[in-house]
Design a protein around this motif. Sequence first.
Motif, PDB file in Angstrom:
ATOM      1  N   GLN A  45      42.170  22.843  60.036  1.00 51.50           N
ATOM      2  CA  GLN A  45      42.158  23.682  61.236  1.00 51.50           C
ATOM      3  C   GLN A  45      42.413  22.882  62.517  1.00 51.50           C
ATOM      4  O   GLN A  45      42.674  23.469  63.570  1.00 51.50           O
ATOM      5  N   ARG A  95      49.026  29.740  55.175  1.00 49.69           N
ATOM      6  CA  ARG A  95      48.234  29.125  56.240  1.00 49.69           C
ATOM      7  C   ARG A  95      46.805  29.662  56.157  1.00 49.69           C
ATOM      8  O   ARG A  95      46.566  30.845  56.286  1.00 49.69           O
ATOM      9  N   VAL A  97      43.362  30.329  57.736  1.00 50.40           N
ATOM     10  CA  VAL A  97      42.894  30.501  59.112  1.00 50.40           C
ATOM     11  C   VAL A  97      41.417  30.869  59.096  1.00 50.40           C
ATOM     12  O   VAL A  97      41.033  31.903  58.543  1.00 50.40           O
ATOM     13  N   LEU A 105      45.078  25.698  66.106  1.00 46.05           N
ATOM     14  CA  LEU A 105      45.649  26.685  65.208  1.00 46.05           C
ATOM     15  C   LEU A 105      46.281  27.837  65.984  1.00 46.05           C
ATOM     16  O   LEU A 105      47.298  28.385  65.561  1.00 46.05           O
ATOM     17  N   GLU A 108      49.579  26.518  66.740  1.00 45.60           N
ATOM     18  CA  GLU A 108      50.452  26.434  65.562  1.00 45.60           C
ATOM     19  C   GLU A 108      50.911  27.812  65.105  1.00 45.60           C
ATOM     20  O   GLU A 108      52.042  27.963  64.646  1.00 45.60           O
TER      21      GLU A 108
END
Length: 207
Positions: A45, A95, A97, A105, A108
Motif C-alpha cells: 500500500q 491491485r 486496496v 495508492l 497510483e
Amino acid sequence: MLGLDGPRLDASQGETLPLDAYRRDFRERQWTIDGQDSWKLERGQHFREPGFASWEAFARGDWGESLRLIEEERDYLREFSQEVEDHRITLYRVRVVEEPIAPYLQWELHLLRLRAECGERIRVVGPEHLADLERSEPLPELLTLGDSTTYRIRYTDQGILDGAVRFTDTGITTRCRALTRDLYDAGEDLASYFAREVAQLPPPRPE
C-alpha cells in the motif's frame, strides 16, 4: 512452493536480479511471449517512485501537477498498448486496496485508471479476499510473463524498487498465474471502483 495460504517462493529456486539486471531481463523477455498473457499482482500500500515526474510532484504536495503529468503519459501508453496488441499479448493486473486508501495508492489509482483506459485489464480486490492466502505472511508482489517466467519483485525498506527474484520453472508460473487469476475473477473492474471510491477524494497529503 505455493501453499494453500499463498506463495512461499524459495529464492534458492530462482535467480536474484539487482535492479538494473531486472529491468534489462524484463525488457528482453516481455516481447517474447506472443499470444500469451502477463499477470501482475500488487499488494503493498505504500511505495516510493523517485525519478517518476508525477510521483515526484505528488511527493512534494503538488497534486494538480501530479495529475497533469499522469495525463502526459497517455500517448506513451497508447503506443505501448499498440505494441502489446501487435504481439497478441494480454496484460492483466490485480491491485489490492485497503481502506481508507493510502495517499500513495490514491495517486497510483489515477495512474492505473489511465493504464486501463489504454487497454490494460485491471481489477481491484480488498484484503478480505486475501484472508485465506495470508495466514502466515502477506502476498508478495508478483509478475508473470507467459508460461515460464515469474518475477517476485523486491523493494527496499523505504518502498523503492530494488530488483526481483526470477523463476523460470513452469510449475511456479502456473501456480502464481492461477492465484492471480482467481483474485482477478473475484475483483471489481477498476473503472467502477475508481468512480465510486476514488474520484471524489480530496487531494492526498504526501506520506
